[in-house]
Scaffold this motif. Structure first.
Motif, PDB file in Angstrom:
ATOM      1  N   LEU A  58       9.099  -5.385  -2.444  1.00 22.29           N
ATOM      2  CA  LEU A  58       8.968  -4.332  -3.438  1.00 22.29           C
ATOM      3  C   LEU A  58       7.685  -3.531  -3.216  1.00 22.29           C
ATOM      4  O   LEU A  58       7.690  -2.302  -3.267  1.00 22.29           O
ATOM      5  N   THR A  59       6.599  -4.224  -2.925  1.00 27.30           N
ATOM      6  CA  THR A  59       5.328  -3.543  -2.663  1.00 27.30           C
ATOM      7  C   THR A  59       5.454  -2.632  -1.445  1.00 27.30           C
ATOM      8  O   THR A  59       4.973  -1.499  -1.446  1.00 27.30           O
ATOM      9  N   ALA A  60       6.129  -3.110  -0.396  1.00 22.88           N
ATOM     10  CA  ALA A  60       6.314  -2.298   0.811  1.00 22.88           C
ATOM     11  C   ALA A  60       7.175  -1.072   0.518  1.00 22.88           C
ATOM     12  O   ALA A  60       6.883   0.028   0.991  1.00 22.88           O
ATOM     13  N   ILE A  61       8.234  -1.270  -0.278  1.00 17.68           N
ATOM     14  CA  ILE A  61       9.106  -0.150  -0.630  1.00 17.68           C
ATOM     15  C   ILE A  61       8.339   0.873  -1.462  1.00 17.68           C
ATOM     16  O   ILE A  61       8.377   2.073  -1.190  1.00 17.68           O
ATOM     17  N   GLU A  62       7.621   0.403  -2.483  1.00 15.56           N
ATOM     18  CA  GLU A  62       6.856   1.318  -3.329  1.00 15.56           C
ATOM     19  C   GLU A  62       5.784   2.047  -2.534  1.00 15.56           C
ATOM     20  O   GLU A  62       5.476   3.204  -2.810  1.00 15.56           O
ATOM     21  N   GLY A  63       5.208   1.392  -1.540  1.00 15.69           N
ATOM     22  CA  GLY A  63       4.171   2.007  -0.725  1.00 15.69           C
ATOM     23  C   GLY A  63       4.667   3.186   0.093  1.00 15.69           C
ATOM     24  O   GLY A  63       3.892   4.034   0.514  1.00 15.69           O
ATOM     25  N   ARG A  64       5.983   3.235   0.337  1.00 19.14           N
ATOM     26  CA  ARG A  64       6.550   4.338   1.122  1.00 19.14           C
ATOM     27  C   ARG A  64       7.073   5.476   0.252  1.00 19.14           C
ATOM     28  O   ARG A  64       7.503   6.498   0.760  1.00 19.14           O
TER      29      ARG A  64
END
Length: 70
Positions: A58-64
């Motif tokens: 989720l953090t990786a997705i939100e970061g993009r």
């Protein structure tokens, strides 16, 4: 990848022990469904992800995402 109990059509009528959930990413195991785990269905196959892997994804997705999305 595992399915919850009662999710197959074996028809034998005998009670089976529920299979433990296994995180599709890190291999962590849980004996029962966990409220913090995520479930994803991809190409008709159900995958479970532990809370740690779910949070990292989720953090990786939100970061993009552009800031307008959050």
């Amino acid at each position: 990848m595992t399915s919850p109990p009662g999710d197959s059509d074996h028809g034998s009528g005998s009670a089976r022990e529920p299979e433990p959930l296994v995180c599709a990413r890190c291999g962590a195991r849980a004996e029962a469904p966990q409220p913090t785990w995520a479930c994803s269905v991809e190409n008709g196959t159900r995958y479970y992800f532990c809370d740690r892997c779910s949070r990292e994804s989720l953090t990786a997705i939100e970061g993009r995402l552009d800031s307008a999305w959050w």
